[in-house]
Design a protein around this motif. Structure first.
Motif, mmCIF file in Angstrom:
data_model
loop_
_atom_site.group_PDB
_atom_site.id
_atom_site.type_symbol
_atom_site.label_atom_id
_atom_site.label_comp_id
_atom_site.label_asym_id
_atom_site.label_seq_id
_atom_site.Cartn_x
_atom_site.Cartn_y
_atom_site.Cartn_z
ATOM 1 N N PRO A 139 0.219 -54.188 14.754
ATOM 2 C CA PRO A 139 -1.242 -54.025 14.786
ATOM 3 C C PRO A 139 -1.967 -54.747 13.651
ATOM 4 O O PRO A 139 -3.133 -55.106 13.794
ATOM 5 C CB PRO A 139 -1.416 -52.506 14.672
ATOM 6 C CG PRO A 139 -0.149 -51.940 15.217
ATOM 7 C CD PRO A 139 0.920 -52.892 14.803
ATOM 8 N N THR A 140 -1.282 -54.951 12.528
ATOM 9 C CA THR A 140 -1.927 -55.616 11.396
ATOM 10 C C THR A 140 -1.900 -57.133 11.517
ATOM 11 O O THR A 140 -2.532 -57.834 10.722
ATOM 12 C CB THR A 140 -1.239 -55.228 10.074
ATOM 13 O OG1 THR A 140 0.153 -55.599 10.148
ATOM 14 C CG2 THR A 140 -1.353 -53.740 9.811
ATOM 15 N N ALA A 141 -1.166 -57.675 12.484
ATOM 16 C CA ALA A 141 -1.016 -59.124 12.618
ATOM 17 C C ALA A 141 -2.334 -59.772 13.021
ATOM 18 O O ALA A 141 -3.186 -59.159 13.674
ATOM 19 C CB ALA A 141 0.065 -59.448 13.648
ATOM 20 N N GLN A 142 -2.502 -61.037 12.625
ATOM 21 C CA GLN A 142 -3.692 -61.806 12.963
ATOM 22 C C GLN A 142 -3.305 -63.035 13.786
ATOM 23 O O GLN A 142 -2.156 -63.466 13.769
ATOM 24 C CB GLN A 142 -4.441 -62.207 11.688
ATOM 25 C CG GLN A 142 -5.012 -61.010 10.941
ATOM 26 C CD GLN A 142 -5.530 -61.364 9.562
ATOM 27 O OE1 GLN A 142 -4.985 -60.918 8.560
ATOM 28 N NE2 GLN A 142 -6.589 -62.166 9.504
ATOM 29 N N TRP A 143 -4.284 -63.584 14.482
ATOM 30 C CA TRP A 143 -4.067 -64.711 15.372
ATOM 31 C C TRP A 143 -4.479 -65.998 14.667
ATOM 32 O O TRP A 143 -5.639 -66.143 14.270
ATOM 33 C CB TRP A 143 -4.891 -64.530 16.641
ATOM 34 C CG TRP A 143 -4.567 -65.496 17.743
ATOM 35 C CD1 TRP A 143 -5.069 -66.754 17.895
ATOM 36 C CD2 TRP A 143 -3.682 -65.275 18.837
ATOM 37 N NE1 TRP A 143 -4.548 -67.333 19.014
ATOM 38 C CE2 TRP A 143 -3.696 -66.453 19.621
ATOM 39 C CE3 TRP A 143 -2.884 -64.197 19.248
ATOM 40 C CZ2 TRP A 143 -2.939 -66.585 20.787
ATOM 41 C CZ3 TRP A 143 -2.129 -64.338 20.401
ATOM 42 C CH2 TRP A 143 -2.165 -65.506 21.154
#
Length: 336
Positions: free
Chosen positions: A160-164
């Motif tokens: 959930p903390t990952a970014q694109w």
């Protein structure tokens, strides 16, 4: 008049202008809230190239050419190009700009590279070492995934903390004359490491660096949040943005009213699944050159503080169990 202000901030005595700027974006970015702001929209992830890395090099070349056209300049008018990206040995910039035949300074500040380049270019202009200088930066979702994480075909789940990683690029032409937005001050950040080891939580790793640079900027100039129409970070995303607001509040600064993050602006998170928002060198570059500078030119804002944020990790450091240091560089942009 002294150019140095405090420990980390420099003020420019003469006019340092952004006389032209241009942006490139991918299809996913085109579908976001800022989709109409970009100068060039790639038709697909390959853009008629054999590899994604060659595509990213093309992004750098084409965005600089677009900015030069706007400035009515040729590449030989540039005294320096300052450029970088996220790839090993900055091959996106090196291979993309090799045909320009302009003195080249390859730089790396992770996702803060655009503001690092703008800062160094502004110092070259103000110091009388160049009449024109360009700062160029890019990122590409597919090249970043291949280098930092895993093959796209693997289909691994993202936390959930990952970014694109934004597929985008930006270029600014800095000059000692012209009618574009003015660069008045820069604040150079320090490497901050709070021990975050989760490479999928870059917002958490970078927020302390943004906090440190923002506090240094206010301290060095005797300013506060109300002195700016907009305070903008590069790619803290939803999680890092909230962390920064909370950290600044504990320090006595309320930035919530006029603060935004490029990683939160570039995608509509209700329509596309980008988890915690956008990231990458191209995040702040494309938003700055596609939306912010045009807003300054149109006098939508009079004074903007842009803070490029970067997570200084590599595939090697992650495999060796290292933490993720953060860096943040700031620039004051004025419409007056």
């Amino acid at each position: 008049m002294e150019k140095r202000h405090g420990r980390q901030t420099v003020g420019f005595q003469g006019d340092v202008r952004i006389c032209a700027y241009a942006s490139v974006a991918g299809q996913k970015e085109k579908e976001g809230p800022l989709g109409e702001c970009f100068d060039i929209v790639m038709p697909d992830a390959e853009w008629n190239e054999e590899t994604w890395e060659k595509t990213e090099s093309k992004m750098q070349k084409e965005v600089l050419k677009a900015a030069l056209r706007k400035a009515e300049l040729k590449s030989e008018d540039l005294h320096y190009i300052l450029a970088g990206d996220l790839l090993n040995q900055c091959i996106g910039a090196g291979f993309g700009l090799r045909e320009m035949e302009v003195p080249f300074l390859g730089i790396y500040g992770a996702c803060s590279t655009m503001i690092e380049g703008l800062s160094l270019g502004a110092m070259l202009i103000d110091g009388g070492f160049a009449e024109y200088a360009a700062a160029v930066t890019s990122s590409h979702f597919c090249t970043a995934e291949r280098q930092y994480r895993m093959p796209l075909e693997y289909g691994g789940q993202r936390t959930p903390t990952a970014q694109w990683t934004v597929t985008g690029a930006g270029a600014v032409i800095l000059a000692k004359q012209g009618a574009g937005p003015k660069v008045t001050h820069i604040t150079t950040g320090k490497i901050m490491d709070m021990g975050v080891k989760d490479a999928n939580n870059m917002g958490g790793a970078m927020a302390p660096a943004a906090f440190d640079t923002l506090c240094a900027h206010f301290r060095d100039l005797g300013r506060g949040p109300a002195d700016y129409d907009l305070i903008l970070t590069g790619d803290l995303g939803v999680i890092g943005r909230e962390i920064l607001i909370e950290m600044m509040e504990k320090e006595g600064y309320d930035i919530s009213k006029n603060y935004q993050d490029c990683g939160c602006m570039i995608y509509d998170r209700e329509k596309v699944d980008v988890h915690a928002g956008g990231s990458g060198c191209g995040c702040v570059a494309s938003v700055l050159c596609g939306r912010i500078l045009e807003g300054l030119r149109q006098k939508e804002w009079k004074k903007v503080l842009v803070i490029g944020t970067g997570a200084m990790l590599s595939t090697t450091s992650s495999l060796q169990g290292e933490s993720v240091p953060g860096i943040a560089h700031a620039a004051v942009l004025s419409a007056e």
